[in-house]
Design a protein around this motif. Structure first.
Motif, PDB file in Angstrom:
ATOM      1  N   SER A  33       0.861  -1.180   0.000  1.00  0.00           N
ATOM      2  CA  SER A  33       0.000   0.000   0.000  1.00  0.00           C
ATOM      3  C   SER A  33       0.893   1.224   0.000  1.00  0.00           C
ATOM      4  O   SER A  33       1.946   1.236   0.639  1.00  0.00           O
ATOM      5  CB  SER A  33      -0.905   0.021   1.236  1.00  0.00           C
ATOM      6  OG  SER A  33      -1.819  -1.043   1.179  1.00  0.00           O
ATOM      7  N   LYS A  34       0.466   2.264  -0.716  1.00  0.00           N
ATOM      8  CA  LYS A  34       1.282   3.469  -0.817  1.00  0.00           C
ATOM      9  C   LYS A  34       0.444   4.702  -0.541  1.00  0.00           C
ATOM     10  O   LYS A  34      -0.751   4.737  -0.848  1.00  0.00           O
ATOM     11  CB  LYS A  34       1.884   3.586  -2.219  1.00  0.00           C
ATOM     12  CG  LYS A  34       2.850   2.470  -2.563  1.00  0.00           C
ATOM     13  CD  LYS A  34       3.410   2.654  -3.951  1.00  0.00           C
ATOM     14  CE  LYS A  34       4.371   1.522  -4.286  1.00  0.00           C
ATOM     15  NZ  LYS A  34       4.975   1.718  -5.611  1.00  0.00           N
ATOM     16  N   ALA A  35       1.087   5.705   0.002  1.00  0.00           N
ATOM     17  CA  ALA A  35       0.464   6.998   0.234  1.00  0.00           C
ATOM     18  C   ALA A  35       1.552   8.059   0.179  1.00  0.00           C
ATOM     19  O   ALA A  35       2.705   7.791   0.507  1.00  0.00           O
ATOM     20  CB  ALA A  35      -0.237   7.027   1.590  1.00  0.00           C
ATOM     21  N   THR A  36       1.180   9.248  -0.244  1.00  0.00           N
ATOM     22  CA  THR A  36       2.095  10.388  -0.262  1.00  0.00           C
ATOM     23  C   THR A  36       1.436  11.534   0.479  1.00  0.00           C
ATOM     24  O   THR A  36       0.320  11.935   0.144  1.00  0.00           O
ATOM     25  CB  THR A  36       2.406  10.827  -1.708  1.00  0.00           C
ATOM     26  OG1 THR A  36       3.010   9.729  -2.401  1.00  0.00           O
ATOM     27  CG2 THR A  36       3.343  12.021  -1.730  1.00  0.00           C
ATOM     28  N   THR A  47      -2.967  13.802   2.166  1.00  0.00           N
ATOM     29  CA  THR A  47      -2.383  12.502   1.878  1.00  0.00           C
ATOM     30  C   THR A  47      -3.097  11.906   0.674  1.00  0.00           C
ATOM     31  O   THR A  47      -4.321  11.787   0.654  1.00  0.00           O
ATOM     32  CB  THR A  47      -2.492  11.563   3.094  1.00  0.00           C
ATOM     33  OG1 THR A  47      -1.752  12.154   4.183  1.00  0.00           O
ATOM     34  CG2 THR A  47      -1.922  10.189   2.788  1.00  0.00           C
ATOM     35  N   TYR A  48      -2.296  11.567  -0.316  1.00  0.00           N
ATOM     36  CA  TYR A  48      -2.822  11.039  -1.578  1.00  0.00           C
ATOM     37  C   TYR A  48      -2.654   9.522  -1.603  1.00  0.00           C
ATOM     38  O   TYR A  48      -1.571   9.002  -1.326  1.00  0.00           O
ATOM     39  CB  TYR A  48      -2.084  11.666  -2.760  1.00  0.00           C
ATOM     40  CG  TYR A  48      -2.274  13.165  -2.814  1.00  0.00           C
ATOM     41  CD1 TYR A  48      -3.348  13.711  -3.508  1.00  0.00           C
ATOM     42  CD2 TYR A  48      -1.401  14.026  -2.151  1.00  0.00           C
ATOM     43  CE1 TYR A  48      -3.544  15.092  -3.548  1.00  0.00           C
ATOM     44  CE2 TYR A  48      -1.591  15.402  -2.192  1.00  0.00           C
ATOM     45  CZ  TYR A  48      -2.663  15.922  -2.888  1.00  0.00           C
ATOM     46  OH  TYR A  48      -2.858  17.277  -2.919  1.00  0.00           O
ATOM     47  N   VAL A  49      -3.743   8.837  -1.927  1.00  0.00           N
ATOM     48  CA  VAL A  49      -3.757   7.384  -2.018  1.00  0.00           C
ATOM     49  C   VAL A  49      -4.368   7.018  -3.372  1.00  0.00           C
ATOM     50  O   VAL A  49      -5.449   7.530  -3.728  1.00  0.00           O
ATOM     51  CB  VAL A  49      -4.589   6.757  -0.879  1.00  0.00           C
ATOM     52  CG1 VAL A  49      -4.627   5.250  -1.007  1.00  0.00           C
ATOM     53  CG2 VAL A  49      -4.042   7.190   0.482  1.00  0.00           C
ATOM     54  N   ARG A  50      -3.684   6.174  -4.107  1.00  0.00           N
ATOM     55  CA  ARG A  50      -4.106   5.802  -5.472  1.00  0.00           C
ATOM     56  C   ARG A  50      -4.433   7.068  -6.257  1.00  0.00           C
ATOM     57  O   ARG A  50      -3.685   8.033  -6.221  1.00  0.00           O
ATOM     58  CB  ARG A  50      -5.265   4.814  -5.428  1.00  0.00           C
ATOM     59  CG  ARG A  50      -4.908   3.495  -4.745  1.00  0.00           C
ATOM     60  CD  ARG A  50      -5.961   2.420  -4.926  1.00  0.00           C
ATOM     61  NE  ARG A  50      -7.314   2.792  -4.603  1.00  0.00           N
ATOM     62  CZ  ARG A  50      -7.931   2.530  -3.441  1.00  0.00           C
ATOM     63  NH1 ARG A  50      -7.288   1.891  -2.487  1.00  0.00           N
ATOM     64  NH2 ARG A  50      -9.174   2.903  -3.251  1.00  0.00           N
ATOM     65  N   ASP A  51      -5.528   7.091  -6.989  1.00  0.00           N
ATOM     66  CA  ASP A  51      -5.913   8.277  -7.756  1.00  0.00           C
ATOM     67  C   ASP A  51      -7.143   8.953  -7.141  1.00  0.00           C
ATOM     68  O   ASP A  51      -7.911   9.622  -7.821  1.00  0.00           O
ATOM     69  CB  ASP A  51      -6.174   7.908  -9.216  1.00  0.00           C
ATOM     70  CG  ASP A  51      -7.279   6.877  -9.379  1.00  0.00           C
ATOM     71  OD1 ASP A  51      -7.742   6.302  -8.364  1.00  0.00           O
ATOM     72  OD2 ASP A  51      -7.706   6.639 -10.526  1.00  0.00           O
ATOM     73  N   LEU A  52      -7.298   8.804  -5.829  1.00  0.00           N
ATOM     74  CA  LEU A  52      -8.446   9.344  -5.118  1.00  0.00           C
ATOM     75  C   LEU A  52      -8.200  10.780  -4.671  1.00  0.00           C
ATOM     76  O   LEU A  52      -7.065  11.260  -4.668  1.00  0.00           O
ATOM     77  CB  LEU A  52      -8.745   8.469  -3.896  1.00  0.00           C
ATOM     78  CG  LEU A  52      -8.980   6.985  -4.185  1.00  0.00           C
ATOM     79  CD1 LEU A  52      -9.063   6.199  -2.895  1.00  0.00           C
ATOM     80  CD2 LEU A  52     -10.237   6.807  -5.027  1.00  0.00           C
TER      81      LEU A  52
END
Length: 178
Positions: A33-36, A47-52
């Motif tokens: 799982s990834k988040a920025t 916090t950005y997760v996938r293209d959401l």
């Protein structure tokens, strides 16, 4: 007699197929799982997760935020509640029991006295939750034994509950892009 209103269920056939695939090839279900997270100023973070759309996190005013959204610790409670709710729904669906109510109330005792490492605090003090309490309100046409099995499965197999309950390797590096 009044008709019982039920919560929209998930795809029982799809759930069963997913479980069968995971049983046969569990190695295919170990994901990354990834988040920025990007600070927008002060304690306001996106916090950005996938293209959401971003998950927006801030602190309350008494902790120098703008009180615009839940803080990181409150998001931990929200994540735990949502993860447990997914478990209850999956287990009820697997049992073939429509849910009439699914609501979780969470509260946690948290020590924030180290003030993010800024306060002079003894090394043996640990910041964070020392206890989290969850009250689950799950209604459906369950037997006592089905409710017991469901509760055991949900608590045992929740990824977020296990992350909180178990020691997790945390590797943090400080990189500079300049």
């Amino acid at each position: 007699m009044a008709q019982v209103k039920v919560i929209e269920q998930i795809d029982a056939v799809g759930l069963k197929e997913l479980a069968q695939k995971a049983e046969k090839q569990p190695e295919n279900y170990k994901l990354v799982s990834k988040a920025t997270t990007v600070c927008k100023g002060g304690f306001l973070n996106y916090t950005y997760v996938r293209d959401l759309n971003p998950v927006v996190i801030d602190e309350p005013c008494h902790l120098f935020g703008s009180n615009s959204t839940p803080n990181p610790s409150e998001h931990v409670l929200a994540s735990l509640g949502a993860c447990l709710a997914v478990g209850y729904m999956a287990n009820a669906t697997s049992m073939g029991i429509p849910l009439e109510e699914l609501r979780l109330e969470l509260e946690g005792d948290i020590d924030i006295s180290p003030v993010w490492g800024v306060a002079e605090t003894p090394d043996d003090r640990v910041a964070g939750f020392t206890e989290i309490r969850v009250k689950a309100f799950v209604e459906g046409n369950f037997t006592h034994e089905q409710k017991k099995v469901m509760q055991e499965n949900v608590i045992k197999w929740s990824p977020v509950a296990n992350t909180i309950r178990n020691n997790v390797n945390l590797i943090a590096t400080l990189n500079s892009e300049k």
